[in-house]
Design an enzyme around this catalytic site. Structure first.
Site, PDB file in Angstrom:
ATOM      1  N   GLU A 124       0.823  -1.340   0.056  1.00 55.95           N
ATOM      2  CA  GLU A 124      -0.104  -0.058  -0.014  1.00 55.95           C
ATOM      3  C   GLU A 124       0.939   1.146   0.086  1.00 55.95           C
ATOM      4  O   GLU A 124       2.013   1.109   0.502  1.00 55.95           O
ATOM      5  CB  GLU A 124      -0.860   0.078   1.236  1.00 55.95           C
ATOM      6  CG  GLU A 124      -1.676  -1.124   1.645  1.00 55.95           C
ATOM      7  CD  GLU A 124      -2.085  -1.201   2.952  1.00 55.95           C
ATOM      8  OE1 GLU A 124      -2.250  -0.042   3.723  1.00 55.95           O
ATOM      9  OE2 GLU A 124      -2.266  -2.196   3.673  1.00 55.95           O
ATOM     10  N   LYS A 126       2.428   4.441   1.296  1.00 50.59           N
ATOM     11  CA  LYS A 126       2.816   4.863   2.664  1.00 50.59           C
ATOM     12  C   LYS A 126       2.217   6.516   2.574  1.00 50.59           C
ATOM     13  O   LYS A 126       2.831   7.495   1.950  1.00 50.59           O
ATOM     14  CB  LYS A 126       4.064   4.775   3.241  1.00 50.59           C
ATOM     15  CG  LYS A 126       4.383   5.140   4.566  1.00 50.59           C
ATOM     16  CD  LYS A 126       5.791   5.097   4.721  1.00 50.59           C
ATOM     17  CE  LYS A 126       6.483   5.242   6.188  1.00 50.59           C
ATOM     18  NZ  LYS A 126       6.136   6.656   6.625  1.00 50.59           N
ATOM     19  N   ASP A 128       1.980  10.447   3.583  1.00 48.07           N
ATOM     20  CA  ASP A 128       2.732  11.232   4.407  1.00 48.07           C
ATOM     21  C   ASP A 128       1.706  12.257   5.337  1.00 48.07           C
ATOM     22  O   ASP A 128       1.385  13.560   4.774  1.00 48.07           O
ATOM     23  CB  ASP A 128       3.524  11.909   3.382  1.00 48.07           C
ATOM     24  CG  ASP A 128       4.672  12.674   4.154  1.00 48.07           C
ATOM     25  OD1 ASP A 128       4.732  12.322   5.417  1.00 48.07           O
ATOM     26  OD2 ASP A 128       5.433  13.364   3.453  1.00 48.07           O
ATOM     27  N   TYR A 236      -6.153   2.225   7.387  1.00 50.27           N
ATOM     28  CA  TYR A 236      -5.034   1.190   7.270  1.00 50.27           C
ATOM     29  C   TYR A 236      -5.001  -0.042   7.910  1.00 50.27           C
ATOM     30  O   TYR A 236      -4.379  -1.092   7.625  1.00 50.27           O
ATOM     31  CB  TYR A 236      -3.681   1.597   6.677  1.00 50.27           C
ATOM     32  CG  TYR A 236      -3.160   2.642   7.426  1.00 50.27           C
ATOM     33  CD1 TYR A 236      -2.698   2.293   8.552  1.00 50.27           C
ATOM     34  CD2 TYR A 236      -2.855   3.976   6.921  1.00 50.27           C
ATOM     35  CE1 TYR A 236      -2.102   3.275   9.372  1.00 50.27           C
ATOM     36  CE2 TYR A 236      -2.303   5.005   7.756  1.00 50.27           C
ATOM     37  CZ  TYR A 236      -1.669   4.499   8.925  1.00 50.27           C
ATOM     38  OH  TYR A 236      -1.059   5.288   9.649  1.00 50.27           O
ATOM     39  N   LYS A 325      10.995   3.574   1.764  1.00 53.84           N
ATOM     40  CA  LYS A 325      10.689   4.900   1.410  1.00 53.84           C
ATOM     41  C   LYS A 325      11.186   5.465   0.047  1.00 53.84           C
ATOM     42  O   LYS A 325      11.991   4.784  -0.437  1.00 53.84           O
ATOM     43  CB  LYS A 325      11.403   6.070   2.366  1.00 53.84           C
ATOM     44  CG  LYS A 325      10.933   5.731   3.683  1.00 53.84           C
ATOM     45  CD  LYS A 325      10.184   6.935   4.296  1.00 53.84           C
ATOM     46  CE  LYS A 325      10.131   7.245   5.709  1.00 53.84           C
ATOM     47  NZ  LYS A 325      11.159   8.372   6.233  1.00 53.84           N
ATOM     48  N   CYS A 419      25.788  47.097   1.009  1.00 56.18           N
ATOM     49  CA  CYS A 419      24.502  46.542   1.171  1.00 56.18           C
ATOM     50  C   CYS A 419      23.584  47.034   0.263  1.00 56.18           C
ATOM     51  O   CYS A 419      23.549  48.209  -0.133  1.00 56.18           O
ATOM     52  CB  CYS A 419      24.036  46.937   2.499  1.00 56.18           C
ATOM     53  SG  CYS A 419      22.263  46.486   2.791  1.00 56.18           S
ATOM     54  N   CYS A 422      21.173  49.594   1.973  1.00 54.65           N
ATOM     55  CA  CYS A 422      21.412  51.016   2.280  1.00 54.65           C
ATOM     56  C   CYS A 422      23.009  51.502   1.651  1.00 54.65           C
ATOM     57  O   CYS A 422      23.410  52.602   2.204  1.00 54.65           O
ATOM     58  CB  CYS A 422      21.551  51.093   3.934  1.00 54.65           C
ATOM     59  SG  CYS A 422      22.398  50.028   4.778  1.00 54.65           S
ATOM     60  N   CYS A 437      25.553  43.603   7.042  1.00 51.83           N
ATOM     61  CA  CYS A 437      25.525  44.941   6.536  1.00 51.83           C
ATOM     62  C   CYS A 437      25.851  45.742   7.709  1.00 51.83           C
ATOM     63  O   CYS A 437      25.280  45.358   9.040  1.00 51.83           O
ATOM     64  CB  CYS A 437      24.193  45.436   6.179  1.00 51.83           C
ATOM     65  SG  CYS A 437      23.556  46.865   6.505  1.00 51.83           S
ATOM     66  N   CYS A 444      19.784  51.262   7.829  1.00 51.02           N
ATOM     67  CA  CYS A 444      19.043  49.984   6.864  1.00 51.02           C
ATOM     68  C   CYS A 444      18.033  49.890   7.026  1.00 51.02           C
ATOM     69  O   CYS A 444      17.399  49.290   8.066  1.00 51.02           O
ATOM     70  CB  CYS A 444      20.163  48.647   6.916  1.00 51.02           C
ATOM     71  SG  CYS A 444      19.793  47.488   6.042  1.00 51.02           S
TER      72      CYS A 444
END
Ligand code: IVH
Length: 690
Positions: A124, A126, A128, A236, A325, A419, A422, A437, A444
């Site tokens: 079946e 799996k 999640d 299940y 998995k 930056c 600024c 920065c 800034c």
């Protein structure tokens, strides 16, 4: 080095490695199960988990009750009442590939003493989501619980009642006293995308994937919200059932419960050989992205229920099932641009802007490249074709660059020396990966907005109505630049009322919710400032130590004046290390001290730190723990004691009020007896807590 010394060194290194991995798993368990906010991929998690398990197998002396290998899930959250599972809710053993499935079958046949090559299996998908147990009494749904730690789950009955997929009354089961169904609650990918869109619009945090959205939604206390989230269910397996009902096989069980009205997954196959096993895996994996919901592998179960019963369980998993998995979903796309984001602390984060691509059901158009080292290591450039995955399937990440598809004349990418917000210089400190920065809050604007957003966020001042758009709007208008200005927003009443969407009433609501926050506990105040490394735990420690705003603020001023006594005072606070003190010191320059002062003046009251239960039996008591506790971890016991106002120390002295002695306590207990310190065993300690 002598042989014995070598051996001791090895043991020490192994133990250190073990503790490191264990800590990692504990952290990720909390993030995944309790906070619905995983930070690493399932693959990465499984890898660490396997490493830890192998260490336990090879060095059995490392094993103890606290080991996450021996446990399932995570302890139930405090906000829910608890339901004890009659039969434990288990986890599944994982197989990495077909070979490991073959080994699993060989082992199972050996255990059963059956000489065949194969035993009939069901296969079946799996799902999640999150596992759930549903109890029916004479056909009526009476209660439902999450897996929790496998023994005790969270009571989420009222949330489950809002889910359409879950039958509330089953006439076929009227004569069955008790029927417990187990299965998975999940959310369709499309509903997840729509939910996140809505949350983004409202300035709320986004869920990383459908699983987290399902778990976060089910554990919502507001039932109307749960209903809106469109949660779904697949059954299940079963738990406790009355004697007058039984099933021959897993496939017989699934067929019957489908007739009872439980949704079961359409993809079910009986496998009679390893070809079937492999073909089903390949078929479902290929079709995975077309399914409406996320799956993360295939579960194979021994079909015959009598044989399942013989097999029983081992540790945290049944012997009658095994999961294989799927690898994380991957996709290929192109980097169009690399932009730089400046965070509230000034860190420059490079972000790749992509040709949008679907990975694991989610459209990804941007991916963080983290820092310069990461860019250099993977040699990521603008124009590159990259492979990416949604790890876990959580946050998207670049796996690798397809170098053969690289465009001509591409250039290495460097985080800028100025930056982008600024124009101040950026700086990378020795031993740090981050480039920051240097403009500070005054210059800034990105840092300004980032720290304002943090300031109003849920765990900080939690100012409703200022999340997302509004804050940005007021900031752009220039009404708010620093946090304290939020409390003077009424100066702009006329401008705000005349702006789009702000009538008199919504203005008043906003001002009321701001005024409500003019009284705030010291620990929240400190947390809200966004000092690097000062999260909720540390701000609690600081407020507990300094008790009130004035003495804490005095210490900050002393610290920034390089007073070494204050520096030592900080380092001596249990749980605060020298690097944290350095960060506090760097954070509080003249500008910040001035801002904090103004913020304090804008508020009505900063409440003194109060331990949660000041009148408890443990209030102000000094206690020490020793030995192994069976009902709770040392950490949980410690924080319970602290919540009740106790001070927990490491060594027994004349000042100690109680020694809590678990199993195998040694020298501390001896010392406590010598000093006449009252000793409590675990039972007596637990009585203190109720
Ligand atoms: S059978 C473990 N069947 O996977 C007890 N589990 O990783 C028997 N899961 O805790 C479970 N799809 O929540 C089973 N078709 C499926 C499943 C499934 C998802 C979950 C379940 C379990 C977890 C282990």
């Amino acid at each position: 080095m002598k042989n014995r010394d070598k051996k001791e060194k090895n043991v020490k290194e192994t133990r250190e490695k073990y503790l490191k991995l264990k800590k990692e798993i504990d952290t990720h368990n909390k993030l995944y199960y309790d906070e619905n906010n995983p930070k690493i991929s399932d693959e990465k998690y499984d890898k660490i988990w396997r490493e830890l398990k192998n260490l336990e197998i090879n060095f059995p002396f490392l094993k103890n009750k606290e080991s996450p290998i021996q446990k399932v899930g995570y302890k139930p959250n405090k906000n829910f009442s608890k339901i004890e599972h009659t039969y434990p809710m288990l986890s599944l053993e994982n197989a990495l590939n077909l070979d490991e499935i073959k080994k699993y079958i060989e082992k199972t046949l050996r255990y059963l003493n059956i000489k065949n090559q194969f035993i009939e299996l069901t296969a079946e998908p799996k799902i999640d989501g999150l596992s759930i147990s549903l109890k029916y009494k004479n056909g009526e749904f009476i209660s439902g619980a999450t897996r929790g730690d496998g023994q005790i789950g969270e009571d989420v009955t009222s949330s489950l009642k809002t889910i359409k997929d879950i039958p509330k009354n089953i006439p076929d089961l009227k004569k069955i006293n008790l029927f417990e169904i187990r299965g998975e609650i999940y959310m369709n990918k499309e509903d997840f995308l729509n939910l996140n869109k809505k949350r983004e619009k409202n300035g709320e945090s986004l869920f990383a994937n459908p699983r987290n959205a399902a778990s976060g939604s089910l554990r919502q206390l507001n039932k109307d919200i749960v209903k809106e989230r469109k949660l779904k269910f697949f059954a299940y397996t079963y738990g406790e059932i009355s004697e007058n009902i039984s099933f021959k096989s897993q496939s017989d069980f699934l067929n019957k419960i489908k007739d009872f009205g439980f949704p079961t997954n359409n993809y079910l196959q009986i496998c009679n050989n390893f070809n079937d096993v492999e073909n089903f895996y390949n078929k479902i994996e290929k079709n995975r992205s077309n399914l409406k919901y996320d799956i993360d592998g295939i579960v194979y179960k021994i079909n015959d229920i009598n044989i399942q019963k013989r097999l029983g369980l081992v540790g945290r998993a049944p012997r009658w099932a095994v999961a294989r998995k799927f690898p994380a979903e991957k996709a290929e796309t192109k980097i169009n641009k690399i932009t730089i984001q400046v965070g509230r602390t000034g860190i420059l984060t490079p972000v790749a802007e992509l040709d949008p691509v679907f990975v694991g059901g989610v459209k990804v158009s941007r991916v963080s490249l983290h820092n310069q080292d990461e860019i250099d290591r993977k040699d990521i450039r603008v124009g590159d074709t990259i492979k990416l995955q949604r790890a876990g399937d959580v946050i998207p990440q670049v796996i690798s660059v397809e170098k053969n598809k690289r465009i001509k004349n591409s250039q290495k990418f460097l985080i800028p020396s100025l930056c982008p917000c600024c124009n101040s210089k950026t700086l990378r400190k020795k031993n740090e990966v981050a480039i920051k920065c240097t403009g500070g809050l005054k210059k800034c604007e990105d840092q300004q907005l980032g720290s304002l957003e943090y300031f109003v966020s849920r765990d900080a001042f939690n100012i409703e109505g200022l999340g997302g758009k509004n804050l940005k709007k007021f900031w752009k208008e220039g009404f708010i630049k620093y946090p304290y200005e939020i409390f003077y927003l009424n100066k702009y009443k006329n401008d705000i009322i005349n702006k789009d969407g702000f009538g008199e009433k919504s203005y008043l609501n906003l001002i009321n919710s701001i005024n409500e926050k003019k009284t705030i506990p010291l620990e929240k105040f400190i947390y809200s400032l966004g000092i690097p490394q000062i999260g909720q735990r540390t701000s609690n420690l600081l407020s507990k130590h300094f008790k009130n705003f004035d003495s804490w603020f005095e210490s900050i001023k002393e610290l920034s004046n390089n007073n070494s006594k204050t520096h030592d005072q900080y380092i001596n606070i249990d749980g605060i290390g020298p690097d944290v003190v350095d960060d506090i010191k760097i954070f509080f320059d003249k500008e910040k001290i001035e801002i904090v002062n103004k913020l304090k003046n804008a508020l009505n009251k900063i409440n003194e730190y109060k331990s949660i239960k000041t009148n408890s039996k443990l209030s102000e008591k000094i206690i020490v723990f020793t030995g192994t506790l069976e009902k709770m971890s040392r950490n949980e016991a410690k924080s319970k004691a602290e919540e009740m106002g106790a001070k927990v120390t490491n060594s027994v002295s004349n000042n100690t009020d109680y020694l809590i002695a678990g199993k195998d306590s040694g020298s501390k207990e001896k010392k406590a007896r010598e000093l006449n310190v009252k000793i409590l065993n675990e039972k007596e300690w637990i009585k203190f807590l109720v």
